[in-house]
Scaffold this motif. Structure first.
Motif, short mmCIF file in Angstrom:
data_model
loop_
_atom_site.label_atom_id
_atom_site.label_comp_id
_atom_site.label_asym_id
_atom_site.label_seq_id
_atom_site.Cartn_x
_atom_site.Cartn_y
_atom_site.Cartn_z
N MET A 552 -0.45 -5.79 9.64
CA MET A 552 -0.84 -4.81 8.91
C MET A 552 0.05 -4.36 7.66
SD MET A 552 -1.34 -1.02 10.64
CE MET A 552 -2.54 -1.70 12.02
N ILE A 553 1.42 -4.44 7.89
CA ILE A 553 2.00 -4.37 6.69
C ILE A 553 1.55 -5.44 5.51
CG2 ILE A 553 4.55 -4.61 5.59
CD1 ILE A 553 5.36 -3.73 8.30
N HIS A 554 1.40 -6.73 5.90
CA HIS A 554 0.96 -7.81 4.77
C HIS A 554 -0.38 -7.39 4.22
CE1 HIS A 554 -1.13 -11.27 3.54
NE2 HIS A 554 0.16 -11.77 3.14
N ASP A 555 -1.08 -6.72 5.21
CA ASP A 555 -2.63 -6.53 4.32
C ASP A 555 -2.68 -5.25 3.67
OD1 ASP A 555 -3.55 -8.62 5.67
OD2 ASP A 555 -4.28 -7.70 7.57
N GLN A 556 -1.76 -4.27 4.07
CA GLN A 556 -1.88 -3.06 3.34
C GLN A 556 -0.94 -2.88 2.24
OE1 GLN A 556 -1.26 -0.10 6.18
NE2 GLN A 556 -3.19 -0.36 7.34
N GLN A 557 0.30 -3.75 2.19
CA GLN A 557 1.13 -3.53 1.07
C GLN A 557 1.50 -5.00 0.51
OE1 GLN A 557 4.73 -1.71 2.35
NE2 GLN A 557 3.68 -0.67 4.19
N VAL A 558 1.59 -6.08 1.17
CA VAL A 558 1.73 -7.26 0.20
C VAL A 558 0.73 -7.61 -0.51
CG1 VAL A 558 2.57 -9.91 0.51
CG2 VAL A 558 3.76 -8.02 1.92
N VAL A 559 -0.26 -7.76 0.10
CA VAL A 559 -1.54 -7.95 -0.83
C VAL A 559 -1.75 -7.32 -1.89
CG1 VAL A 559 -4.20 -8.28 -0.78
CG2 VAL A 559 -2.78 -9.07 1.17
N PRO A 560 -1.78 -5.96 -2.14
CA PRO A 560 -1.77 -5.09 -3.28
C PRO A 560 -0.55 -5.71 -4.39
CG PRO A 560 -2.22 -3.76 -1.47
CD PRO A 560 -1.83 -4.99 -0.78
N LEU A 561 0.58 -5.74 -3.82
CA LEU A 561 1.59 -6.26 -4.57
C LEU A 561 1.53 -7.44 -5.29
CD1 LEU A 561 4.76 -4.89 -2.48
CD2 LEU A 561 3.98 -4.02 -4.65
N GLU A 562 0.95 -8.25 -4.58
CA GLU A 562 0.72 -9.83 -5.22
C GLU A 562 -0.54 -9.58 -6.36
OE1 GLU A 562 -0.53 -12.08 -1.82
OE2 GLU A 562 1.32 -12.69 -1.25
N GLN A 563 -1.67 -8.66 -6.12
CA GLN A 563 -2.65 -8.47 -7.20
C GLN A 563 -1.73 -7.82 -8.30
OE1 GLN A 563 -5.65 -6.01 -5.08
NE2 GLN A 563 -6.20 -7.93 -3.96
N ALA A 564 -0.88 -7.10 -8.21
CA ALA A 564 -0.24 -6.36 -9.33
C ALA A 564 0.62 -7.44 -10.11
CB ALA A 564 0.61 -4.92 -8.94
N MET A 565 1.27 -8.26 -9.24
CA MET A 565 1.97 -9.20 -9.83
C MET A 565 1.22 -10.09 -10.85
SD MET A 565 4.74 -10.31 -6.95
CE MET A 565 5.49 -11.68 -7.75
N SER A 566 0.02 -10.52 -10.39
CA SER A 566 -0.95 -11.36 -11.15
C SER A 566 -1.10 -10.82 -12.54
CB SER A 566 -2.21 -11.59 -10.04
OG SER A 566 -2.94 -12.50 -10.90
N MET A 567 -1.68 -9.43 -12.18
CA MET A 567 -2.14 -8.77 -13.46
C MET A 567 -0.73 -8.70 -14.50
SD MET A 567 -3.28 -4.88 -13.94
CE MET A 567 -4.79 -5.13 -13.36
N LEU A 568 0.65 -8.33 -13.79
CA LEU A 568 1.69 -8.45 -14.71
C LEU A 568 1.80 -9.57 -15.40
CD1 LEU A 568 4.31 -6.90 -15.69
CD2 LEU A 568 5.26 -7.75 -13.45
#
Length: 731
Positions: A552-568
């Motif tokens: 659940m932590i991966h789906d709710q927190q890690v995935v959005p962070l990876e998306q933000a890192m891609s945009m960055l």
């Protein structure tokens, strides 16, 4: 004399020979062959005679066709000249149309030439304006992404810490002390240190200062300033239109000049003696045609007499052949080898008489045939050798072109007749060859010596006035501003925005890291797999619950962070590309704009002069093109003299040579061949007639006096010979 002495064919006595039958057969064969050859010759002569008559009768249609072509030639020539003159109006209208539209036409040319420098400069400035907007968006994305990543990693770190704490509590349960679970619990316990964040975004520098400077730059709409430059440059044709109104005031004058050129051309064509010459030729042609139509029946009548005379000649030979064939037929059919020469039958004797009749008529007609053959041979042969063959290889024209031949005072007869100047090199051969190639009569007859088409079409004096008016065009494009100082300063401010000072290495280092030290999904799956190795119970269920929490932590927190890192990552790389040599890029854009502006302000006059000259050359080129077209048309298409060459070919090659000479030559050849073979035919006929005719006396043999070899003539002794009679009966 032989006929008068009743001794035609020689003495009516035939000596008896052992090879008499062989001689008779040979004489008959030779006479038959000679008669066949004579027959072929007379058929050839008759066919030539008939062919000449047919061609003479059919020549009326050929003559009519040639006169029709000549009439078309004479009637079309004035219309062709009028068409050439009328096409001047098309040239004039095109020139006036371009002069009336001098502004748009010249303006578009100037704009096209200047656009080679101006448009790339404005395109570069517009591209830089777009780069400023993209830089702002990238900076905003970096600022937002860093903030999101900092907050997200803090929250993720806290959640992972809680998970590790709960896992430790679970692993410290007494259930893990059991021997079956101890090793598994130890493995899980040793892997808990992996549940931690890997990237640290809290230490990344901010980009707020750069963003603020870029926002200040964007307060001035650089794109709008560049578009104004485009608009100003696109108004170049309108500027040219406004500044070339002076040339429009000169259009009426130029129009009058062009009208005067057309009037002069029309007046000059009317001064040419073309109409009078063509009218005279038309009258002469009509008279000639009427004359031919009037006397053609006379020609046909005399040709009939000629045909009849030649037919009589052929009939003479046919009559001789009839006697020969009848003699051969009767003699061969009536001959009796058991009959003596004095007792031959009536049919055989008639055959011999026919042969002698043929011989007699041969002597009567042969002198007529020989005279006719001689006359036709001399006439046809000389015409063939002196006219037809030289005409075929054009050596006849070379003879006619011999200097001082036709006129002892003229070197070139044809030019003396046409131009009254025998020194002009104009030959019959050249004129005939040009007409044969269907060239214009102006080129074929070298009529430039009569009137010079170059002088007739000399419009250079008028085009100089047109060019002078066009050269007065003065155009000033200093009003065109590509990019004002505000726009240039805006570009410089962008280069000083400081985006090149961003620590891209620090950003890229953190971006290239993973969010956590271990993949949470893999860790959760591994944890669940190890829980399955434990005995069924609370410990197993607790570990599986922790695995679900990690997922659940991966789906709710890690995935959005990876998306933000891609945009960055995208934004940082864009900023890095933009900032690379930004100052140089901006300076290049400003330099290109300044160079284009300098070209417009200082060198546009040179471009305008060049384009004005090209424009002038275009206007003048219309007239030059018209002149060249007229020259080419007059030389090759107007009054093409192929009909004249056709008339010469019809008169000489077809009528004289093909119809008359070839027929005459064929006639004398056939008749001459027959006449020649009449000589051996006479000899063979006389010899053969001895074997067919009934003789007055014959050879008799006296056994008492001469044995079997003696003979005497009954007619000489005047005594009936019983030995001869008895021997004849036995024989």
């Amino acid at each position: 004399m032989c006929r008068c002495c009743d001794n035609c064919g020689g003495e009516m006595h035939q000596r008896q020979k052992k090879n008499a039958d062989c001689q008779r057969s040979c004489f008959a064969t030779f006479l038959f062959v000679a008669s066949l050859i004579i027959s072929v010759g007379v058929l050839c002569a008759y066919a030539a005679n008939q062919h000449l008559t047919n061609q003479v009768r059919g020549s009326k249609k050929l003559v009519t066709s040639n006169f029709k072509d000549l009439k078309t030639f004479l009637n079309n020539t004035p219309a062709q000249i009028d068409y050439l003159v009328s096409q001047y109006n098309t040239t004039k209208d095109k020139a006036l149309s371009d002069l009336n539209n001098v502004g748009p036409l010249l303006g578009s040319r100037v704009q096209e030439q200047l656009g080679k420098e101006v448009r790339p400069a404005l395109d570069a400035a517009l591209t830089m304006a777009g780069a400023i907007r993209e830089t702002k968006e990238a900076l905003e994305n970096v600022s937002v992404s860093v903030e999101v990543l900092q907050e997200g990693t803090e929250r993720l770190h806290a959640n992972l810490t809680d998970v590790k704490k709960h896992l430790n509590n679970t692993l410290n349960d007494s259930a893990c002390s059991v021997a079956q679970a101890a090793s598994t619990c130890n493995i899980i316990r040793n892997s808990l240190h992996q549940l931690n964040i890997n990237a640290n975004f809290s230490a990344l520098p901010g980009v707020s200062s750069q963003l603020a400077k870029v926002n200040d730059v964007l307060k001035i709409d650089l794109s709008s300033l560049v578009q104004k430059g485009y608009a100003a440059f696109n108004d170049t044709p309108d500027l040219v239109v406004n500044q070339t109104r002076n040339i429009l005031s000169a259009v009426p004058y130029i129009k009058n000049v062009l009208e005067s050129i057309g009037s002069n051309i029309t007046a000059f064509t009317k001064t040419l003696p073309v109409q009078k010459i063509l009218a005279d030729l038309t009258i002469y042609l009509a008279q000639s045609e009427a004359y031919i139509q009037e006397y053609f029946p006379v020609v046909e009548q005399y040709d009939f007499y000629r045909w009849l005379g030649c037919l009589v000649l052929c009939c003479m030979v046919v009559l001789i052949l009839v006697f020969y064939y009848l003699g051969l037929l009767c003699g061969t059919c009536g001959y009796d080898k058991h009959a003596s020469p004095t007792t031959r039958g009536c049919i055989s004797n008639t055959g011999g008489n026919f042969l002698m009749a043929g011989v007699g008529f041969s002597f009567l007609f042969s002198w007529v045939l020989m005279i006719v053959v001689l006359l036709t041979f001399v006439t046809g042969g000389n015409v063939e050798k002196l006219v037809c063959e030289p005409f075929e290889d054009k050596s006849l024209f070379k003879v006619l072109d011999t200097p001082y031949l036709l006129n002892q005072h003229w070197k070139n007869y044809l030019s003396g007749i046409l131009f009254k100047n025998p020194n002009i090199n104009l030959t019959f051969e050249e004129v005939y060859s040009d007409c044969k190639e269907n060239k214009g009569i102006y080129t074929s007859l070298h009529l430039e010596h009569l009137f010079d088409i170059d002088e007739f079409l000399n419009v250079s004096m008028y085009t100089e006035d047109v060019a002078l008016q066009i050269e007065l065009i003065q155009i000033n494009l200093s009003q065109v501003i590509l990019l004002d100082e505000i726009g240039k300063e805006n570009l410089l401010n962008f280069s000083f925005s400081g985006i090149e000072g961003i620590d891209f290495a620090a950003y890229l280092t953190e971006i290239n890291k993973s969010v956590t030290k271990v993949d949470l999904l893999s860790f959760a799956n591994d944890l669940e797999a190890r829980a399955d190795q434990l005995p069924k119970g609370a410990l197993e269920n607790a570990l599986k619950g922790h695995a679900n929490s990690i997922r659940m932590i991966h789906d709710q927190q890690v995935v959005p962070l990876e998306q933000a890192m891609s945009m960055l990552n995208q934004s940082i790389r864009l900023l890095k590309r933009t900032s690379s040599e930004l100052m140089v890029k901006v300076q290049n854009v400003i330099s290109a704009v300044n160079a284009a502006q300098l070209l417009i302000n200082n060198n546009a006059s040179l471009v305008i002069v060049q384009e004005t000259k090209k424009y002038m050359d275009t206007i003048v080129g219309y007239f030059e093109q018209y002149i060249e077209w007229v020259k080419e048309s007059i030389a090759m298409e107007v009054a093409t003299c192929k009909p004249i060459a056709n008339v010469i070919d019809t008169a000489v090659d077809i009528f004289l040579c093909s119809y008359i000479t070839d027929s005459v030559n064929t006639f004398w050849f056939g008749l001459g061949c027959s006449s020649i073979f009449l000589i051996p035919a006479i000899i063979f006929a006389v010899k053969l007639s001895k074997y067919y005719r009934r003789m007055d006396t014959e050879d008799v043999y006296d056994d008492t006096e001469n044995g079997n070899n003696g003979y005497h003539k009954e007619h000489l002794y005047g005594i009936h010979n019983p030995v001869f009679t008895s021997s004849v009966e036995q024989w």
